[in-house]
Structures are given as structure tokens and as C-alpha cells.
Design an enzyme around this catalytic site. Structure first.
Site, PDB file in Angstrom:
ATOM      1  N   ASN A 112      34.489  45.114  42.116  1.00  0.00           N
ATOM      2  CA  ASN A 112      35.737  45.799  41.758  1.00  0.00           C
ATOM      3  C   ASN A 112      36.499  46.272  42.987  1.00  0.00           C
ATOM      4  OD1 ASN A 112      35.210  45.384  39.068  1.00  0.00           O
ATOM      5  ND2 ASN A 112      34.429  47.442  38.696  1.00  0.00           N
ATOM      6  N   VAL A 113      35.771  46.662  44.024  1.00  0.00           N
ATOM      7  CA  VAL A 113      36.427  47.043  45.279  1.00  0.00           C
ATOM      8  C   VAL A 113      37.128  45.836  45.893  1.00  0.00           C
ATOM      9  CG1 VAL A 113      36.025  47.780  47.660  1.00  0.00           C
ATOM     10  CG2 VAL A 113      34.928  49.007  45.773  1.00  0.00           C
ATOM     11  N   THR A 160      38.289  43.292  44.276  1.00  0.00           N
ATOM     12  CA  THR A 160      39.464  43.047  43.436  1.00  0.00           C
ATOM     13  C   THR A 160      40.612  43.969  43.810  1.00  0.00           C
ATOM     14  OG1 THR A 160      38.099  42.303  41.577  1.00  0.00           O
ATOM     15  CG2 THR A 160      40.325  43.037  41.066  1.00  0.00           C
ATOM     16  N   ASP A 167      35.585  38.263  44.417  1.00  0.00           N
ATOM     17  CA  ASP A 167      35.013  39.264  43.515  1.00  0.00           C
ATOM     18  C   ASP A 167      33.953  38.679  42.589  1.00  0.00           C
ATOM     19  OD1 ASP A 167      36.746  37.795  41.963  1.00  0.00           O
ATOM     20  OD2 ASP A 167      37.982  39.501  41.337  1.00  0.00           O
ATOM     21  N   ARG A 199      28.225  38.083  41.070  1.00  0.00           N
ATOM     22  CA  ARG A 199      27.046  37.255  40.809  1.00  0.00           C
ATOM     23  C   ARG A 199      25.917  37.586  41.777  1.00  0.00           C
ATOM     24  NH1 ARG A 199      31.214  33.574  39.891  1.00  0.00           N
ATOM     25  NH2 ARG A 199      31.170  32.856  42.049  1.00  0.00           N
ATOM     26  N   ASP A 247      40.090  42.253  36.905  1.00  0.00           N
ATOM     27  CA  ASP A 247      40.550  41.178  37.771  1.00  0.00           C
ATOM     28  C   ASP A 247      41.732  40.438  37.142  1.00  0.00           C
ATOM     29  OD1 ASP A 247      40.380  39.330  40.017  1.00  0.00           O
ATOM     30  OD2 ASP A 247      39.571  37.902  38.580  1.00  0.00           O
ATOM     31  N   ASP A 301      45.592  40.500  38.599  1.00  0.00           N
ATOM     32  CA  ASP A 301      46.195  39.223  39.007  1.00  0.00           C
ATOM     33  C   ASP A 301      47.667  39.165  38.625  1.00  0.00           C
ATOM     34  OD1 ASP A 301      43.921  38.219  40.157  1.00  0.00           O
ATOM     35  OD2 ASP A 301      43.377  36.936  38.459  1.00  0.00           O
TER      36      ASP A 301
END
Length: 219
Positions: A28-29, A31, A68, A73, A86, A90
Site C-alpha cells: 500500500n505504501v 501504491t 505493489d 506477493r 490500487d 490509478d
């Protein structure tokens, strides 16, 4: 159109994703940094006519943002919230690029037609994403179209960068192409969604579910 490259990109980004995960950086960071860096570059440089450097900096942050999934993963922390965040952010990047170009055309670029065209590309780009998300919210898949997000962004950034290098007519050509592809994709997705919602055995009651303002995941 570029869907076949996704597994290749995933394998290429995995080592760097593992490295970022090891030092404690979350997906998330990644992203958030990628999105806000791209938005800041698009809105800070493109309206000033810094088309080449603006396109390069936005591209760097967009590529960073692509990490991200690899970080998620590698850390084993893939989540629906992360995918939602995300996808939502976008849209901010896409809008910032076209909005920055529109401001430039209406001011220093002095071309109101292309300014309006950039805004049209932004609106139809949102429509492309919204139709897919809304269809999925009604229980059907709508993963069709000649221009998904990757293609649209490549066209916009490539044309912008080449225009910044002085290539004549390339930005106008890129925007007209983008407008055409967006329009075709909107039509394709409307037709596909209608076919899936009205076919025998389709989602029960899908045609009746129309909650106010009910957007799907991509916005």
C-alpha cells in the site's frame, strides 16, 4: 491488448518486490508513493509545458506503482483492500495526466480544441473503467475492449514525451487516437455487458439492481 505481458512483468518485478518487502515497505505504501508522485509530476510539470520531463517523471512513478503487486506477493499480504486501493488511485493518475495536458492547452499551449479533446479522453477513460466495475457489481464479467488502462497510459505518455522533444503533431495524433480507442472500448463494453445481462440464464434480477451511485471496484 497487453494482457499477455502481465505474467512476464510479474516475474520481472518479483525480485525487487521481495527486496522492498524485506526492508518493511508494504504494498500500500508503494501504491501511495507511486500515485502521488505521478499526480504531482503531472499537475506540476505538464501545465507549465514541461512535456518531456513531465512524461518521464510520471512514467518513473507509474513503473514504481507497478511494484505493489510484487511486494504484496513477496510479503504474503495480498488483499482485496489493496487491490481496491490500487485500482482507485490509478484513476487519479490517469486523470492527472490528461488534466495537466488540458490546462497546458488552455493556457500556454493555446489550443482549445486539443484541450477539450484531452478532457474528452479523461471522461471516456473513466467510463471505460466504470462500465467494467459496474458490470462486475451486477455479477457479470466485462473484461473486453481494445484499450485498457495500460494502453491508454502508454499512448498518452509516449505522445506527450515525444511532443516535448519537438516532434510535430504527435501529441494531437496521440489524443485523437486515444479518443477513438476510448470511444470504441466504451461501445464494446456496453455491448458485452448488455449481452451478458440479457442472455438466458444470466444473473438473476441483475437488470433490476440499480442502487443509486452504485459504482464497482474501479470507479
Amino acid at each position: 491488448m497487453l494482457r499477455f505481458l502481465r505474467p512476464v512483468i510479474a516475474r520481472m518485478t518479483l525480485p525487487l518486490g521481495r527486496a522492498l518487502a524485506r526492508i518493511g515497505i508494504s504494498a500500500n505504501v508503494v501504491t501511495l508513493v507511486g500515485t502521488f508522485g505521478a499526480v504531482a509530476a503531472a499537475l506540476g510539470l505538464l501545465p507549465l509545458g514541461e512535456l518531456y520531463i513531465g512524461a518521464v517523471v510520471v512514467t518513473v512513478f507509474v513503473l514504481f506503482d507497478m511494484l505493489d503487486g510484487a511486494v504484496a506477493r513477496a510479503s504474503g499480504r495480498e488483499s482485496r483492500w489493496g487491490a481496491f486501493l490500487d485500482s482507485t488511485l490509478d484513476r487519479l493518475t490517469d486523470a492527472a495526466v490528461l488534466c495537466g495536458l488540458a490546462v497546458w492547452f488552455y493556457t500556454g499551449g493555446e489550443d482549445r480544441l486539443l484541450g477539450g479533446l484531452a478532457l474528452y479522453c479523461m471522461a471516456t477513460g473513466f467510463a471505460v473503467s466504470y462500465i467494467k466495475a459496474r458490470a462486475e457489481g451486477l455479477g457479470v464479467n466485462c473484461d473486453v475492449g481494445v484499450a485498457e488502462r495500460s494502453e491508454r497510459l502508454i499512448i498518452a505518455l509516449t505522445a506527450t514525451g515525444l511532443a516535448g522533444l519537438g516532434v510535430p503533431y504527435v501529441l494531437a495524433g496521440g489524443l485523437w487516437l486515444l479518443a477513438l480507442l476510448n470511444t470504441v472500448t466504451v461501445g464494446q463494453r456496453l455491448i458485452e455487458t448488455r449481452a451478458r445481462l440479457t442472455e438466458p440464464g444470466g444473473p438473476a434480477g441483475a437488470g433490476d439492481r440499480q442502487p443509486a451511485g452504485g459504482a464497482g471496484g474501479q470507479g
